[in-house]
Scaffold this motif. Structure first.
Motif, PDB file in Angstrom:
ATOM      1  N   LEU A 144       3.746   0.673  -0.006  1.00 52.45           N
ATOM      2  CA  LEU A 144       3.111  -0.120  -1.054  1.00 52.45           C
ATOM      3  C   LEU A 144       2.169  -1.159  -0.454  1.00 52.45           C
ATOM      4  O   LEU A 144       1.129  -1.470  -1.048  1.00 52.45           O
ATOM      5  N   ALA A 145       2.510  -1.691   0.700  1.00 51.15           N
ATOM      6  CA  ALA A 145       1.618  -2.636   1.368  1.00 51.15           C
ATOM      7  C   ALA A 145       0.310  -1.947   1.741  1.00 51.15           C
ATOM      8  O   ALA A 145      -0.776  -2.510   1.604  1.00 51.15           O
ATOM      9  N   THR A 146       0.409  -0.705   2.207  1.00 50.35           N
ATOM     10  CA  THR A 146      -0.789   0.061   2.540  1.00 50.35           C
ATOM     11  C   THR A 146      -1.632   0.317   1.300  1.00 50.35           C
ATOM     12  O   THR A 146      -2.864   0.186   1.312  1.00 50.35           O
ATOM     13  N   ALA A 147      -0.970   0.672   0.196  1.00 42.84           N
ATOM     14  CA  ALA A 147      -1.690   0.990  -1.033  1.00 42.84           C
ATOM     15  C   ALA A 147      -2.389  -0.221  -1.624  1.00 42.84           C
ATOM     16  O   ALA A 147      -3.460  -0.102  -2.219  1.00 42.84           O
ATOM     17  N   GLU A 153       5.686  -8.281   3.858  1.00 43.25           N
ATOM     18  CA  GLU A 153       6.708  -9.217   3.377  1.00 43.25           C
ATOM     19  C   GLU A 153       6.481  -9.581   1.910  1.00 43.25           C
ATOM     20  O   GLU A 153       7.431  -9.733   1.137  1.00 43.25           O
ATOM     21  N   VAL A 154       5.223  -9.706   1.520  1.00 46.31           N
ATOM     22  CA  VAL A 154       4.900  -9.999   0.122  1.00 46.31           C
ATOM     23  C   VAL A 154       5.373  -8.858  -0.774  1.00 46.31           C
ATOM     24  O   VAL A 154       5.954  -9.070  -1.836  1.00 46.31           O
ATOM     25  N   SER A 206      -0.181   7.079   1.119  1.00 47.45           N
ATOM     26  CA  SER A 206       0.912   6.220   1.541  1.00 47.45           C
ATOM     27  C   SER A 206       2.212   6.993   1.635  1.00 47.45           C
ATOM     28  O   SER A 206       2.596   7.693   0.701  1.00 47.45           O
ATOM     29  N   GLU A 207       2.879   6.839   2.763  1.00 47.21           N
ATOM     30  CA  GLU A 207       4.156   7.500   2.966  1.00 47.21           C
ATOM     31  C   GLU A 207       5.283   6.524   2.695  1.00 47.21           C
ATOM     32  O   GLU A 207       5.376   5.475   3.315  1.00 47.21           O
ATOM     33  N   VAL A 232       4.150   8.248  -1.643  1.00 47.99           N
ATOM     34  CA  VAL A 232       4.056   7.359  -2.799  1.00 47.99           C
ATOM     35  C   VAL A 232       2.652   7.482  -3.395  1.00 47.99           C
ATOM     36  O   VAL A 232       1.661   7.205  -2.725  1.00 47.99           O
ATOM     37  N   ARG A 233       2.578   7.913  -4.658  1.00 54.21           N
ATOM     38  CA  ARG A 233       1.291   8.087  -5.335  1.00 54.21           C
ATOM     39  C   ARG A 233       0.914   6.903  -6.201  1.00 54.21           C
ATOM     40  O   ARG A 233      -0.218   6.805  -6.665  1.00 54.21           O
TER      41      ARG A 233
END
Length: 204
Positions: free
Chosen positions: A14-17, A23-24, A105-106, A112-113
């Motif tokens: 999710l951070a990548t997306a 951490e956020v 994103s993996e 994760v889509r």
């Protein structure tokens, strides 16, 4: 593709997306009800066929307990005093760019889509953030809708006017309900579904 509750192991995906610090994102997963759309190996049927079981199993407990705690941590608050708008969580670069990042994103299981995060404040379910392609977002939005229908609440989401998301939001059953609060100088629009509009037929 299936919908499930987000896990801490999804934080990196999710951070990548979203382009946010891990951490956020981890704080968002802890403080909000977060669902992810995951495509597993050999699954190419699209988000429309997600089973949505995450809502029934997770049942939005984080939504009632999260209540906007992520404001200080960057977890999805800002333009509306700590609740109910995805505006502050996204970078405003447009739907196409967000979609592309989400598609690579993996997560903890499969790819994760997209995702949706929501919480409850003042008897309203607020969608605080979301990512994904149009069809994936429509499927993910069924999660806060289902929770709100069960609790007899309305659903709101606030997005910047310069983001290409209005068609997807309206396709998910939302209607423009006026101006939203400004976020970093950007005008926003508030979209809402009233509780009486959340009948079974619209979610299935």
């Amino acid at each position: 593709m299936r919908i499930r509750d987000a896990l801490e192991s999804d934080a990196e995906a999710l951070a990548t997306a979203t382009g946010r610090p891990r951490e956020v994102v981890r704080n968002m997963i802890h403080d909000r009800s977060v669902r992810v759309a995951v495509e597993e190996e050999g699954d190419g049927n699209g988000a429309e066929e997600g089973d949505g079981d995450g809502a029934e199993e997770g049942d939005g407990d984080g939504a009632e307990e999260g209540g906007g705690n992520g404001a200080e941590e960057g977890g999805g608050n800002g333009a509306e005093e700590g609740g109910g708008n995805g505006a502050e969580e996204r970078d405003g670069d447009g739907a196409e760019e967000r979609d592309a990042s989400a598609e690579v994103s993996e997560g903890g299981e499969g790819t994760v889509r997209g995702f949706v995060a929501f919480d409850v404040r003042a008897d309203t379910v607020h969608v605080t953030d979301f990512e994904g392609s149009g069809s994936t977002v429509r499927t993910l939005f069924e999660e806060p809708r289902r929770f709100a229908r069960r609790e007899g609440m309305g659903v709101e989401v606030v997005v910047p006017n310069d983001e290409e998301t209005s068609e997807v939001i309206e396709a998910s059953g939302f209607a423009a309900a006026g101006r939203g609060p400004r976020f970093e100088g950007r005008r926003t629009t508030r979209y809402r579904i009233e509780s009486e509009e959340l009948d079974e037929g619209k979610d299935e």
